[in-house]
Design a protein around this motif. Structure first.
Motif, PDB file in Angstrom:
ATOM      1  N   GLN A 296      14.204 -19.780  28.936  1.00 17.08           N
ATOM      2  CA  GLN A 296      13.538 -18.480  29.074  1.00 17.08           C
ATOM      3  C   GLN A 296      13.910 -17.522  27.950  1.00 17.08           C
ATOM      4  N   VAL A 297      15.124 -17.598  27.460  1.00 15.09           N
ATOM      5  CA  VAL A 297      15.531 -16.757  26.322  1.00 15.09           C
ATOM      6  C   VAL A 297      14.726 -17.146  25.086  1.00 15.09           C
TER       7      VAL A 297
ATOM      8  N   ALA B 182      11.790 -18.672  24.988  1.00 16.70           N
ATOM      9  CA  ALA B 182      10.386 -18.305  25.197  1.00 16.70           C
ATOM     10  C   ALA B 182      10.170 -16.809  24.983  1.00 16.70           C
ATOM     11  N   GLU B 183      11.064 -16.003  25.497  1.00 19.31           N
ATOM     12  CA  GLU B 183      10.926 -14.555  25.330  1.00 19.31           C
ATOM     13  C   GLU B 183      11.073 -14.147  23.873  1.00 19.31           C
ATOM     14  N   ARG B 184      11.995 -14.761  23.159  1.00 26.08           N
ATOM     15  CA  ARG B 184      12.169 -14.444  21.730  1.00 26.08           C
ATOM     16  C   ARG B 184      10.885 -14.767  20.957  1.00 26.08           C
TER      17      ARG B 184
ATOM     18  N   ARG C 233       7.834 -14.812  22.181  1.00 25.16           N
ATOM     19  CA  ARG C 233       6.845 -13.793  22.570  1.00 25.16           C
ATOM     20  C   ARG C 233       7.050 -12.492  21.781  1.00 25.16           C
ATOM     21  N   GLN C 234       8.313 -12.134  21.527  1.00 22.95           N
ATOM     22  CA  GLN C 234       8.606 -10.912  20.770  1.00 22.95           C
ATOM     23  C   GLN C 234       8.024 -10.986  19.359  1.00 22.95           C
TER      24      GLN C 234
ATOM     25  N   ARG D  75       2.921 -17.613  21.277  1.00 26.31           N
ATOM     26  CA  ARG D  75       2.728 -17.984  22.674  1.00 26.31           C
ATOM     27  C   ARG D  75       3.418 -19.316  22.972  1.00 26.31           C
TER      28      ARG D  75
END
Length: 75
Positions: free
Chosen positions: A34-35, A37-39, A41-42, A46
């Motif tokens: 999740q870290v 994936a979020e990075r 997205r930032q 996608r």
């Protein structure tokens, strides 16, 4: 083919039906799905997160799929 990169690796994979590189995988120290994936997205990327394994996929600018995985993974 898995190539050593420090304590990690880069893996290059082809699918038999298609002789081009299908995707490559980077093994990361202290990998958290999740870290990662979020990075991504930032940065406007996608990610695709597998539900059955801790892996993240995304497309590079050339359309090649990149897989992110824990450094202990060996294909």
């Amino acid at each position: 083919v898995n190539l050593g990169v420090g304590n990690s690796f880069i893996g290059l994979y082809a699918i038999k039906e298609d002789p081009r590189v299908n995707h490559f995988c980077l093994g990361l120290d202290e990998f958290h799905v999740q870290v990662a994936a979020e990075r991504l997205r930032q940065y406007g990327i996608r990610p695709r997160v597998r539900k059955d394994k801790p892996e993240v996929y995304f497309e590079d600018p050339d359309g090649i799929t990149v897989q992110l995985e824990n450094a202990s993974y060996r294909g």
